[in-house]
Design an enzyme around this catalytic site. Structure first.
Site, PDB file in Angstrom:
ATOM      1  N   GLY A  19      -4.017  -8.830 -15.706  1.00  0.00           N
ATOM      2  CA  GLY A  19      -3.940  -9.913 -16.670  1.00  0.00           C
ATOM      3  C   GLY A  19      -4.698  -9.438 -18.001  1.00  0.00           C
ATOM      4  CG  PHE A 119      -7.498   8.313  -2.670  1.00  0.00           C
ATOM      5  CD1 PHE A 119      -8.753   8.594  -3.138  1.00  0.00           C
ATOM      6  CD2 PHE A 119      -7.336   7.160  -2.060  1.00  0.00           C
ATOM      7  CE1 PHE A 119      -9.741   7.551  -3.200  1.00  0.00           C
ATOM      8  CE2 PHE A 119      -8.451   6.151  -2.115  1.00  0.00           C
ATOM      9  CZ  PHE A 119      -9.710   6.307  -2.664  1.00  0.00           C
ATOM     10  CD  GLN A 240      -2.479  -0.058   1.799  1.00  0.00           C
ATOM     11  OE1 GLN A 240      -3.114  -0.222   0.949  1.00  0.00           O
ATOM     12  NE2 GLN A 240      -1.579   0.974   1.851  1.00  0.00           N
ATOM     13  CG  HIS A 242      -8.287  -0.135   3.556  1.00  0.00           C
ATOM     14  ND1 HIS A 242      -9.094   0.938   4.176  1.00  0.00           N
ATOM     15  CD2 HIS A 242      -8.168   0.437   1.985  1.00  0.00           C
ATOM     16  CE1 HIS A 242      -9.498   1.944   3.250  1.00  0.00           C
ATOM     17  NE2 HIS A 242      -9.102   1.545   2.022  1.00  0.00           N
ATOM     18  CG  LEU A 252     -12.288  -1.202   0.451  1.00  0.00           C
ATOM     19  CD1 LEU A 252     -11.086  -0.957   1.679  1.00  0.00           C
ATOM     20  CD2 LEU A 252     -11.657  -1.388  -0.769  1.00  0.00           C
ATOM     21  CD  GLU A 255      -6.754   6.544   1.164  1.00  0.00           C
ATOM     22  OE1 GLU A 255      -6.563   5.485   1.313  1.00  0.00           O
ATOM     23  OE2 GLU A 255      -6.208   7.630   0.947  1.00  0.00           O
ATOM     24  NE  ARG A 286      -5.440   3.067   1.268  1.00  0.00           N
ATOM     25  CZ  ARG A 286      -5.823   2.585   0.311  1.00  0.00           C
ATOM     26  NH1 ARG A 286      -5.370   1.279  -0.194  1.00  0.00           N
ATOM     27  NH2 ARG A 286      -6.824   3.036  -0.631  1.00  0.00           N
ATOM     28  CG  HIS A 353      -6.662  -3.209   1.495  1.00  0.00           C
ATOM     29  ND1 HIS A 353      -7.953  -3.645   0.763  1.00  0.00           N
ATOM     30  CD2 HIS A 353      -6.561  -2.247   0.729  1.00  0.00           C
ATOM     31  CE1 HIS A 353      -8.279  -2.823  -0.358  1.00  0.00           C
ATOM     32  NE2 HIS A 353      -7.201  -2.185  -0.513  1.00  0.00           N
ATOM     33  NE  ARG A 398      -2.182  -0.776  -3.008  1.00  0.00           N
ATOM     34  CZ  ARG A 398      -3.353  -0.318  -2.806  1.00  0.00           C
ATOM     35  NH1 ARG A 398      -3.695   0.969  -3.580  1.00  0.00           N
ATOM     36  NH2 ARG A 398      -4.554  -0.830  -2.416  1.00  0.00           N
TER      37      ARG A 398
END
Lengths: 587, 231
Positions: A19, A119, A240, A242, A252, A255, A286, A353, A398
């Site tokens: 946004g 990652f 997903q 996580h 969280l 990763e 993931r 997640h 993702r």
């Protein structure tokens, strides 16, 4: 009933990364834009993103956007639309440099360039060695990015409506979108925000699950508004989980911990990811890691008294690496798990997640739906970007740090499209006479409803049902029961009552309105998941363990009215390069 | 566990009052915010802001037993009972624990909280050494929760004139950024009897900051920069 109307060129609902990136573009183009946000912009959930932004800058290892594209397509389990993925990966470096120019405090390498870390799912040369692609500001990348974007919007003098909640989408007889109705939370006033372009950037909705990394505000408001206005929701079965949420709390753990060299252990002290993903190990996708964790627990190799979680070990890393690269993680682990990761492992468990599905859009952020003539027709005046949208660049799963990239690329792309479209559409369309009837009816029901169940009771029931029936692994009988249970819960949600009747900052009313949106999202998820009889990406069916490209290489479309499903093909043809043909997905 | 919470709803209350709550906690309730959420299930009229529940969004700043902090990262263990909760001091109360932060953000905006660099941007990133980047540590992490500014007597007296610790921390964040070119302009703005110099190093700000940041140090650094440019 007549209500106050305000007129803008564009209205954006949501002030997270997508946004605010869009708002900046529109403000700088001289358009009159209103940004509505339930919370002060820097409190949006982008703030909690930790690990980084993916872009093939090649600052650490050789890299290029085409490899990034391959990884994203493979990570999506081939459900991602390859034109949109090419579009995103090609623009990645540019939007990251742009963010740096905006003032983003990226960490730096010795040569002064942006620091990058490895990652999961990132490779060189189309599936070769691990790539190092995530651009990071310690483990506070989302925080740094959200504040930077807010700061640029302050400079650009963007008009924010802070602590305003979007209620319903305004569509006219032709089905064109002419704005939203909105609630000023502080005063209780309802207004129609009329606009030539309406952009939803309302973020995720993982609050449909009990165990979630998401903030309280992540209630899928944009999806609820779209669904109630007959816009379908795409690929809602893909959520997903996580791999590393703090056990028992859900907060969280990035990763980035595994990117910096951390790994997972079961109760025998075994580094079990070597069995599940011999090549990528702890840096597999993931979905793969979360399934492995779940299987370890099911096999009785979980840790703790109830053998219900696993451990994330990083105490073998240099204490300085933890202090400089992962300071936020250390803070979280110490506060929420009573564990200092310099000395001991963090107890973790897979945790809901991210929503891969959402409001269907094309790569210009225009919402596309079957509405006048074709199945993918642009809905005039309506745009969506970020987690609430399904472009689809993430498909069935993702990759980590592709979400911050997604919101920058598509926030900007949607704004650019709006700028173009508004040159053609010079005039506001008339608001329909019943502009706010739906919203006012929802509010007046809450005002008058007595003896209903509390919002907390019903939302607890929803979260429990989703958690039990639609988790990491999905079972046919559980899904069928889940659909029935969710139908009951949807019914109950329409009869909740609230004790608080104040006009001023009535959070009970906000939560009741949010529940309407959550229920739309949960229902769409359960129905879509029950129907998809294959396993792909994050949707893992016990009864159909294989991916079935012949039958299911297609996107789900869920229509709230009649809870009906339809499907549309995956866009396998990229913009300029060769297609990546679906093949077996191993890490 | 016993709580005593500041209540005020302008829609029905003539004056604020303290309301007591006695609630049964569940084993999973670790943080103050967990307890407040539990209270909300029995009394949905209790109003507060909250979002991320992990100390990074800055929504749930409040005064907890006389000290400002974030409910979501304040452990219940160790809180003296009855736990007395009030809105952040010094700002107008909208309702219950929710304050009007307009003045706070006005001060934040006043220091031009954005990078100013008028050179045409290069094709790639602007380079910055790790040492220069390290100057921003302890500054950019601010979450704008207002715990510091609303613990500062100087900000209580002059919220319209004194930028306050949060705003000044961010002023220094840009002064300290090797990429920023507006040092002179920024210092000119702050060289004023109120904006910067109302800080009397009481250090409440550094004492309460839930992120462990130290606005007083940043303010001292700004003063140093001012001295240095006059010699």
């Amino acid at each position: 009933m007549a209500i106050v109307t305000r007129k803008f060129d564009a209205v954006i609902v949501g002030a997270g990364g997508a946004g605010m990136r869009a708002a900046l573009q529109l403000s700088e183009a001289g358009l009159k834009v209103a940004v509505l946000s339930k919370v002060f912009p820097t409190r949006s959930h982008t703030v909690a993103a930790q690990g980084g932004i993916a872009a093939a800058l090649g600052n650490v290892t050789e890299d290029n956007w085409h490899w990034h594209m391959y990884d994203t397509v493979k990570g999506s389990d081939y459900l991602g639309d390859q034109d949109a993925i090419e579009f995103m990966c090609r623009q990645a470096s540019e939007v990251v440099y742009e963010l740096e120019h905006f003032g983003m405090p990226f960490d730096r390498l010795d040569n002064g360039k942006i620091y990058q870390r490895p990652f999961g799912g990132q490779s060189q040369n189309f599936g070769g060695a691990q790539a190092t692609r995530s651009c990071a500001a310690a483990d506070r990348t989302g925080h740094a990015m959200l504040h930077t974007l807010y700061q640029r919007n302050v400079q650009a003098n963007t008009q924010f409506f802070i602590e305003w909640m979007g209620l319903d989408l305004i569509r006219d007889k032709e089905g064109d979108v002419c704005g939203v109705t909105a609630l000023d939370i502080e005063t209780g006033e309802v207004m129609a925000m009329q606009a030539r372009a309406t952009l939803f950037a309302t973020g995720g909705a993982a609050r449909i699950f009990s165990a979630s990394t998401n903030a309280f505000i992540n209630t899928g408001d944009g999806l609820g508004m779209a669904a109630r206005a007959s816009i379908p929701l795409e690929d809602m079965e893909f959520w997903q989980f996580h791999p590393t949420g703090v056990y028992g709390v859900g907060v969280l753990i990035s990763e980035a911990v595994r990117g910096e060299g951390g790994y997972l252990l079961n109760k025998d002290g075994e580094r079990f990811m070597e069995r599940y993903a011999p090549h990528a190990k702890d840096l597999a996708s993931r979905d793969v890691v979360s399934r492995a964790l779940t299987m370890e627990i099911q096999a009785g190799r979980g840790c703790g008294r109830d053998a219900d979680h696993l451990l994330l070990k990083l105490d073998h890393l240099d204490a300085d690496v933890i202090k400089t690269r992962l300071p936020g993680i250390r803070e979280i682990a110490m506060k929420f798990a009573n564990a200092d990761p310099i000395k001991e492992p963090i107890p973790i468990v897979p945790t809901a997640h991210y929503m891969m599905g959402g409001i269907p859009t094309n790569l210009h952020g225009q919402v596309v739906a079957p509405y006048k003539t074709g199945p993918e027709e642009v809905v005039q005046g309506f745009y969506a970007a970020g987690e609430c949208a399904c472009v689809s660049v993430h498909g069935g799963n993702r990759l980590g740090t592709n979400s911050l990239l997604d919101i920058l690329v598509f926030g900007r792309a949607a704004a650019n499209q709006i700028i173009e479209d508004l040159k053609k559409n010079q005039h506001h369309k008339d608001l329909p006479p019943d502009v706010a009837d739906k919203s006012l009816a929802r509010l007046s029901r809450l005002e008058s409803q007595k003896d209903g169940e509390s919002v907390a009771q019903v939302s607890n029931a929803m979260r429990k049902t989703m958690q039990t029936h639609c988790g990491v692994f999905r079972f046919p009988d559980m899904l069928t029961k889940g659909v029935a249970e969710m139908s009951g819960i949807a019914e109950r949600a329409s009869r909740t009552s609230i004790g608080d009747k104040s006009r001023v900052f009535n959070t009970a009313r906000v939560e009741a309105l949010e529940l309407d949106n959550l229920v739309e999202v949960a229902m769409a998820t359960m129905v879509s998941a029950e129907a998809r009889t294959e396993s792909r990406g994050a949707h893992a069916r016990d009864d159909f363990p294989e991916r079935d490209d012949d039958k299911w290489l297609k996107h789900t479309l869920y229509f709230s009215e009649g809870r009906r499903l339809d499907y549309k093909p995956v866009r396998l043809k990229p913009l300029t390069v060769e297609s990546f043909v679906p093949k077996a997905r191993t890490y | 566990m016993r709580f005593s919470i500041y209540r005020f709803d302008p829609d029905k209350d003539a004056t604020p009052y303290m309301q007591d709550y006695d609630i049964e906690l569940e084993p999973a309730d670790r943080m103050l915010l967990d307890a407040l959420e539990r209270i909300k299930t029995v009394d949905d009229s209790l109003s507060l802001r909250r979002s991320c529940r992990e100390g990074v969004c800055g929504s749930d700043g409040m005064n907890i037993n006389g000290r400002n902090g974030l409910a979501c990262i304040t452990p219940l263990v160790g809180l003296k009972e009855p736990v007395e909760l009030r809105p952040l001091p010094g700002l107008p109360v909208i309702r219950d624990l929710i304050v009007d932060m307009t003045q706070f953000f006005k001060q934040y905006h006043s220091i031009k909280p954005y990078l100013i660099n008028n050179d045409p941007p290069p094709e790639t990133e602007r380079l910055q050494s790790p040492e220069d980047r390290a100057q921003l540590n302890g500054l950019y992490e601010c979450i704008l929760c207002a715990c510091c500014s609303t613990a500062c007597p100087s900000f209580w007296w002059n919220p319209d004139k004194f930028v306050g610790p949060a705003g000044l921390l961010q002023a220094y964040r840009f002064l300290a950024d090797s990429r920023d070119q507006a040092t002179a302009e920024r210092l000119d703005y702050l060289e004023d009897p109120y904006r910067l110099f109302r800080c009397h190093t009481i250090m409440n700000c550094a004492d309460v900051c839930p992120k462990g940041l130290n606005p007083t140090n940043a303010i001292e650094s700004i003063k140093d920069m001012m001295v240095k440019r006059t010699v």
